[in-house]
Write a protein that holds these residues in place. Sequence first.
Motif, PDB file in Angstrom:
ATOM      1  N   ARG A   5       1.020  -6.849  -7.194  1.00 46.97           N
ATOM      2  CA  ARG A   5       1.292  -5.442  -6.899  1.00 46.97           C
ATOM      3  C   ARG A   5       1.117  -4.576  -8.154  1.00 46.97           C
ATOM      4  O   ARG A   5       0.563  -3.482  -8.107  1.00 46.97           O
ATOM      5  N   GLU A  99      -2.068  -2.525   2.357  1.00 51.06           N
ATOM      6  CA  GLU A  99      -0.941  -3.457   2.249  1.00 51.06           C
ATOM      7  C   GLU A  99       0.393  -2.708   2.237  1.00 51.06           C
ATOM      8  O   GLU A  99       1.384  -3.174   2.811  1.00 51.06           O
ATOM      9  N   LEU A 100       0.435  -1.557   1.577  1.00 53.33           N
ATOM     10  CA  LEU A 100       1.663  -0.761   1.571  1.00 53.33           C
ATOM     11  C   LEU A 100       1.984  -0.262   2.980  1.00 53.33           C
ATOM     12  O   LEU A 100       3.145  -0.268   3.405  1.00 53.33           O
ATOM     13  N   HIS A 102       1.210  -1.757   5.679  1.00 51.16           N
ATOM     14  CA  HIS A 102       1.609  -2.923   6.475  1.00 51.16           C
ATOM     15  C   HIS A 102       3.085  -3.263   6.305  1.00 51.16           C
ATOM     16  O   HIS A 102       3.662  -3.991   7.118  1.00 51.16           O
ATOM     17  N   LYS A 103       3.686  -2.746   5.248  1.00 49.76           N
ATOM     18  CA  LYS A 103       5.109  -2.992   5.020  1.00 49.76           C
ATOM     19  C   LYS A 103       5.997  -2.152   5.947  1.00 49.76           C
ATOM     20  O   LYS A 103       7.204  -2.401   6.042  1.00 49.76           O
ATOM     21  N   LYS A 108       3.885  -7.281  14.014  1.00 47.04           N
ATOM     22  CA  LYS A 108       2.655  -7.610  13.301  1.00 47.04           C
ATOM     23  C   LYS A 108       1.773  -8.505  14.180  1.00 47.04           C
ATOM     24  O   LYS A 108       2.253  -9.451  14.801  1.00 47.04           O
ATOM     25  N   TRP A 197      -2.800  -6.864   9.030  1.00 48.78           N
ATOM     26  CA  TRP A 197      -2.920  -6.929   7.573  1.00 48.78           C
ATOM     27  C   TRP A 197      -4.344  -6.616   7.143  1.00 48.78           C
ATOM     28  O   TRP A 197      -5.283  -7.285   7.531  1.00 48.78           O
ATOM     29  N   ARG A 240      -1.857 -14.244   5.761  1.00 52.56           N
ATOM     30  CA  ARG A 240      -1.924 -13.097   6.669  1.00 52.56           C
ATOM     31  C   ARG A 240      -3.358 -12.771   7.073  1.00 52.56           C
ATOM     32  O   ARG A 240      -3.582 -11.908   7.927  1.00 52.56           O
ATOM     33  N   ASP A 259      -0.668 -15.888  -1.708  1.00 50.80           N
ATOM     34  CA  ASP A 259       0.493 -16.208  -0.864  1.00 50.80           C
ATOM     35  C   ASP A 259       0.536 -17.692  -0.518  1.00 50.80           C
ATOM     36  O   ASP A 259       1.609 -18.301  -0.463  1.00 50.80           O
TER      37      ASP A 259
END
Length: 295
Positions: A5, A99-100, A102-103, A108, A197, A240, A259
């Motif tokens: 990040r 990605e932000l 997706h938070k 999902k 994602w 993801r 991940d």
Amino acid sequence: MVRRRIVQALTALAYNLNLKGFMQGSIYQGPVKNVCVPGLNCYSCPGALGSCPLGSLQSAFGAVASKVSLYVVGTLVFFGALLGRFICGWACPFGFIQELLHKIPSRKLRHKKAFGVLKYGKYVMLGLFVLLLPIVYAVQTGLATPAFCKYVCPAGTLEAGVPLVAANPALQSSVGWLFSWKMLILIGVITASVFIWRPFCRFLCPLGAIYGFFNRISVFGMRFEPSACTQCKACARKCRADIDPSCTPNSAECVRCGDCVKACPSGALKFGATQKEKPGRQGKASPGCTALRRP
């Protein structure tokens, strides 16, 4: 991964250090503008110091009809051969934004059959909008037309179109159907990013398609040791992008977010120099992959 990040945020800042451009609503035209950054970052973004490799590639076709700039191609080959889609996972501002998004708490969507078909969309975009249309137009007119940037790219709409229109009243009165069309695409990608994602990266991004070609041969990649694999599939559950890293550790769909490395309890997956296959082990994967592969 917090480290990733931080790298993503610093990369986005480094690409767009001309912060006064956002306040002035102008595009930087300094000496480093001709340098291509490795990730997707719009040339016309008010903060952009460098050029987008995709936009530069399309524009190169019009510079001299039917001849491609070796510098642009060389840049793509260099970063692809060195890092593959590591660029997508660590050094792409638009991927970071997805990605932000997706938070945001929501249901999902993962492991959908349609995703297996949609992933080929980025190759269609590459072939049609980045290569075919610019080449045809350059041959016919001798002029460059970055078709993907002009008609599709949501990153360009977000990074360049929106801030430039917002800062320039003259542009606000002149926007037409094309801006509306690209805003529709952007809204679609933003909405999809909440539930899926990195949908643009996975289904539409031509730059991801280019770097994906290098994933299996890049110098830096994923290292997998079959003898250490316990076939627990923790890596596949964590991924993801809906990949099973124990079967295809350097899949063209992998953006090397790390991940799976973090999730693996036995250390069978690691980042590092792409390993050379030993005699008799070429293509070897986890023993549990045979049942997972489809014809």
